[in-house]
Design an enzyme around this catalytic site. Structure first.
Site, PDB file in Angstrom:
ATOM      1  N   TRP A 233      38.195   7.185  -3.261  1.00 44.79           N
ATOM      2  CA  TRP A 233      37.329   6.122  -2.743  1.00 44.79           C
ATOM      3  C   TRP A 233      37.224   6.222  -1.220  1.00 44.79           C
ATOM      4  CZ3 TRP A 233      37.957   2.177   0.789  1.00 44.79           C
ATOM      5  CH2 TRP A 233      36.971   1.173   0.785  1.00 44.79           C
ATOM      6  N   HIS A 234      38.359   6.602  -0.583  1.00 41.28           N
ATOM      7  CA  HIS A 234      38.372   6.650   0.874  1.00 41.28           C
ATOM      8  C   HIS A 234      37.564   7.816   1.425  1.00 41.28           C
ATOM      9  CE1 HIS A 234      41.683   3.758   0.518  1.00 41.28           C
ATOM     10  NE2 HIS A 234      41.297   3.386   1.719  1.00 41.28           N
ATOM     11  N   GLY A 235      37.475   8.890   0.687  1.00 42.82           N
ATOM     12  CA  GLY A 235      36.692  10.014   1.205  1.00 42.82           C
ATOM     13  C   GLY A 235      36.600  11.154   0.228  1.00 42.82           C
TER      14      GLY A 235
ATOM     15  N   PHE B 188      33.749   4.859   4.827  1.00 43.17           N
ATOM     16  CA  PHE B 188      34.094   4.737   3.406  1.00 43.17           C
ATOM     17  C   PHE B 188      33.086   3.842   2.702  1.00 43.17           C
ATOM     18  CE2 PHE B 188      38.402   5.034   5.530  1.00 43.17           C
ATOM     19  CZ  PHE B 188      38.346   6.402   5.549  1.00 43.17           C
TER      20      PHE B 188
END
Lengths: 473, 306
Positions: free
Chosen positions: A319-321, A473
């Protein structure tokens, strides 16, 4: 439009004045227009993307509520919501991964790379919109009859681009309440905003002056320098992200809205499990409610539970990257979590349960958790797995000189600011210093003096406008 | 009535807070400004002023020069200033230091290279927004909100570097704090791989520089161009271009009797222990260079020739 810009200050003042002077029935439209203006000031085209995701969830939410074929409707809206996220954020990552895998198996394939620009905050508004449909599907909430209110819920400008990821049952009722300007609430909101601004422009942006050149070319730097940059990044990411959340909470509060607390002194956690209850709370609880529990949570066999934990942390990393570095970061936290759990079980089996609750053991574990979280941040920040692996080993080799940054005054000031932050947070940890919705125990004049000094500190030491890390994000 | 009283009290408190902020901001701003004036030698009765960027800043020991010449000097050097900013610095000096007779202008082969120096160097003049010339310059270069923020909130004109300089002004401390010696092995590798700042002089920068020299002449102020040592690896990275720039400085002194040119390269550029990095001297280099320069400067002042 960044919170730490004069453009935002002017924008917000205009919205605030209009908001409290308009009749109640028009206020939500004002917030809607203001929120889309705020979002479209980055790239106007992406406003339509957010509108599409919102429409999909609004109309499909109604169908889901009717109960007929609700599984299909839910699948449809999930697909429509996640498709832009997959395309804009993960398409190139998937293509590159396919290339890597095919090369690994001796059949190198060259795939084209897509020229895409990631829409700001896409992961945030997608998750926020999706949670609404899932809650209807679970019959936790009723569908919102007003399209305007729902669109405002998804686009609400204070928390639109970097959270907190709000839930519909928390925010939508607040749009229906009539708000009156309240000086006490306004001042409380401004205090939260100022503290967030201080963390962002004075601490986080200053630390980035040291962190960025070191992490961009780690091979050029000594072990002590990489170690210092790693510690600095640990503080930077906290101050950057929690600073944004504070500003969002503060801005909303001035208008009379209460957003959820997103950070609760995470570096004062005495366990990894506690860390995740204190770090990015809105995302952790989102994954808990919409991923971990549907997977069975802990009401499954131990091997399945371990798999569940890994799935949640790996998805959180992703989800963050769109990079393997984020996935490794998630995996590392899953590993910490499980080792900690097993350690706790082992201590219980050995009859050492009283040790777990002792204050000495707890105060020993706080720095341990900080060190573990900081180590994991290496993978989060590094540009590649290779760089992360290099840094994660090199920091243990304390040979070579320590680089004091392009300005040693700046680096020394950074250290002083970190100590100041620790001091203030100790006060918050002990419940003496005010935090979010909890008032300070100090006299009002002392509190006002502290905020006066914070404002002067922002003016003197604020680093010019850098975008927030979490926008990506 | 109770509500009105408490609302009134609250408004008084808010007004007091805003007033306290601006009072504190004004006091801190003024304090820092005075320290900076001392550090840069502005508003003094100096007869000689050194103007340049960090190259000259770290090269010359102001106190040692004053001890040697027995006259007050100003060292107005700022990191990253281009020829346009130096022109403005000279205007400031001329306005603030009426006794000024000689300007020692730091030169180097890269000073006309457009790239590399900050495009935001107008920000260097934020602390002097209460002065007419810098304020006009910043207003021209900065964005509207940026300008007015710095105009109205004095503390926002500073950063830790300027605060440090201000305190050093109060403490009369101009020490070179760049301890350490350049890594010549790495430097050699960098130059061989093309990783060095190239000389790409722009005619526009050269014109601005010549206008500054002409302006100083018209104001009756003598000019001494000084080439503080730069390391040989860098000097020989682009030998032709480098030689061309040196010849240019020499020709200026040959053509105009108001200009002297002092060049410290031969015998200096290979003294690697004098350098902190390719263009900046460390305290050892500064001491050696200042001693030599002070002798030459004294000779110029006594004889009127170089």
């Amino acid at each position: 439009m960044l919170f730490n810009s004069w453009e935002f200050v002017l924008f917000f003042l205009a919205v605030l004045i209009l908001f409290f002077n308009l009749p109640q029935r028009f206020r939500v439209f004002l917030l809607l227009v203001a929120s889309y203006y705020f979002y479209m000031s980055w790239r106007w085209e992406f406003g339509f993307l957010m509108l599409g995701v919102s429409f999909s969830n609004f109309y499909v939410g109604k169908q889901v509520a009717k109960g007929k074929n609700k599984g299909w409707w839910m699948a449809l809206t999930s697909f429509i919501s996640i498709l832009p996220l997959l395309y804009y954020k993960y398409a190139n990552f998937i293509l590159e991964s396919v290339e890597d895998v095919s090369a690994f198996f001796g059949k190198p394939t060259a795939l084209p790379s897509l020229e895409v620009i990631l829409p700001v905050g896409i992961s945030f508004f997608t998750f926020q919109a999706l949670s609404y449909s899932i809650d209807i599907y679970r019959q936790k909430i009723e569908p919102e009859p007003s399209l305007a209110k729902f669109l405002t819920f998804v686009a609400f400008f204070p928390q639109l681009v970097a959270g907190p990821i709000e839930r519909s049952d928390h925010i939508l009722p607040q749009f229906k309440e009539k708000k009156y300007f309240n000086w006490d609430e306004g001042i409380a909101g401004l205090k939260i905003f100022i503290w967030g601004l201080f963390k962002k422009v004075v601490i986080a942006d200053r630390l980035s002056l040291y962190v960025d050149p070191v992490f961009d070319n780690p091979q050029l730097w000594s072990g002590p320098t990489l170690l210092m940059a790693t510690i600095f990044f640990s503080i930077q990411i906290y101050c950057d992200f929690s600073g944004y959340s504070d500003m969002a909470i503060g801005v909303a509060r001035v208008m009379g809205f209460k957003l959820m607390q997103n950070f609760n002194l995470p570096y004062w956690s005495s366990s990894i499990a506690e860390f995740w209850k204190r770090w990015h709370i809105s995302l952790s609880t989102w994954f808990g409610d919409y991923l971990y529990i549907p997977l069975g949570g802990n009401r499954v066999s131990v091997p399945r539970w371990i798999v569940n934990i890994f799935i949640v942390f790996l998805v959180s990393g992703l989800w963050h990257g769109a990079n393997w570095t984020f996935i490794v970061w998630g995996a590392l936290h899953a590993f910490y979590y499980l080792v900690e759990f097993l350690g706790k079980q082992g201590m219980k089996a050995l009859g050492l349960i009283s040790v777990l609750g002792s204050p000495i053991y707890k105060s020993f574990k706080i720095p341990v958790v900080f060190v573990l979280a900081t180590y994991a941040w290496i993978f989060f920040r590094a540009n590649s797995i290779g760089d992360a692996w290099y840094i994660s080993q090199k920091i243990f080799q304390l040979e070579g000189g320590l680089w004091w940054g392009s300005s040693s005054v700046t680096s020394l000031l950074s250290i002083a600011l970190i100590l100041m932050l620790a001091f203030v947070q100790f006060g918050q940890y002990k419940g003496l210093v005010g935090m979010y919705y909890r008032p300070s125990k100090f006299p009002a004049w002392l509190s006002a003096s502290a905020f006066l000094m914070l404002l002067i500190g922002i003016s003197l030491f604020g680093v010019s406008s850098n975008a927030f890390i979490y926008f990506q994000f | 009535m109770h509500s009105f009283t408490s609302s009134f009290k609250l408004k008084i408190k808010i007004a007091s807070f805003v007033l306290a902020f601006f009072l504190l901001d004004f006091s801190i701003g003024k304090f820092l400004e005075q320290g900076l004036f001392r550090y840069y030698g502005l508003r003094t009765d100096s007869k000689i002023a050194f103007v340049g960027h960090s190259h000259l800043m770290l090269g010359l020991d102001k106190k040692a020069i004053e001890d040697e010449l027995k006259i007050p000097v100003s060292k107005y050097t700022r990191e990253g200033v281009n020829v346009a900013e130096r022109d403005l610095m000279i205007d400031q000096l001329s306005e603030e230091n009426p006794e000024l007779e000689i300007v020692v202008y730091g030169v180097d082969a890269w000073m006309f290279t457009g790239e590399g120096l900050s495009a935001n160097s107008y920000k260097l003049f934020y602390p002097f927004l209460d002065q007419e010339a810098p304020a006009a310059y910043v207003k021209k270069e900065a964005e509207f909100l940026d300008y007015w923020q710095h105009k109205l909130i004095k503390t926002s004109r500073y950063n830790e570097g300027l605060i440090s300089s201000s305190f050093r002004g109060y403490l009369n401390n101009w020490d070179n704090l760049k301890f350490g010696v350049v890594d010549t092995l790495q430097l050699k590798l960098n130059v061989e791989s093309g990783n060095f700042r190239q000389i790409n002089s722009s005619e526009e920068n050269r014109r601005i520089f010549e206008e500054t020299l002409q302006k100083l002449k018209e104001m009756g102020k003598r000019v001494i161009l000084v080439y503080v040592p730069t390391i040989s690896y860098y000097n020989h990275a682009e030998p032709e271009k480098f030689r061309k720039e040196l010849n240019y400085f020499r020709s200026l002194a040959d053509k105009d009797s108001n200009i002297d040119y002092l060049e410290y390269l031969e015998g200096w550029e290979d003294q690697f222990n004098y350098f902190f990095d390719p263009i900046h001297l460390n305290p050892v280099g500064q001491k050696a260079f200042t001693s030599s320069f002070a002798t030459d400067l004294k000779k110029i002042l006594q004889d009127g020739t170089s």
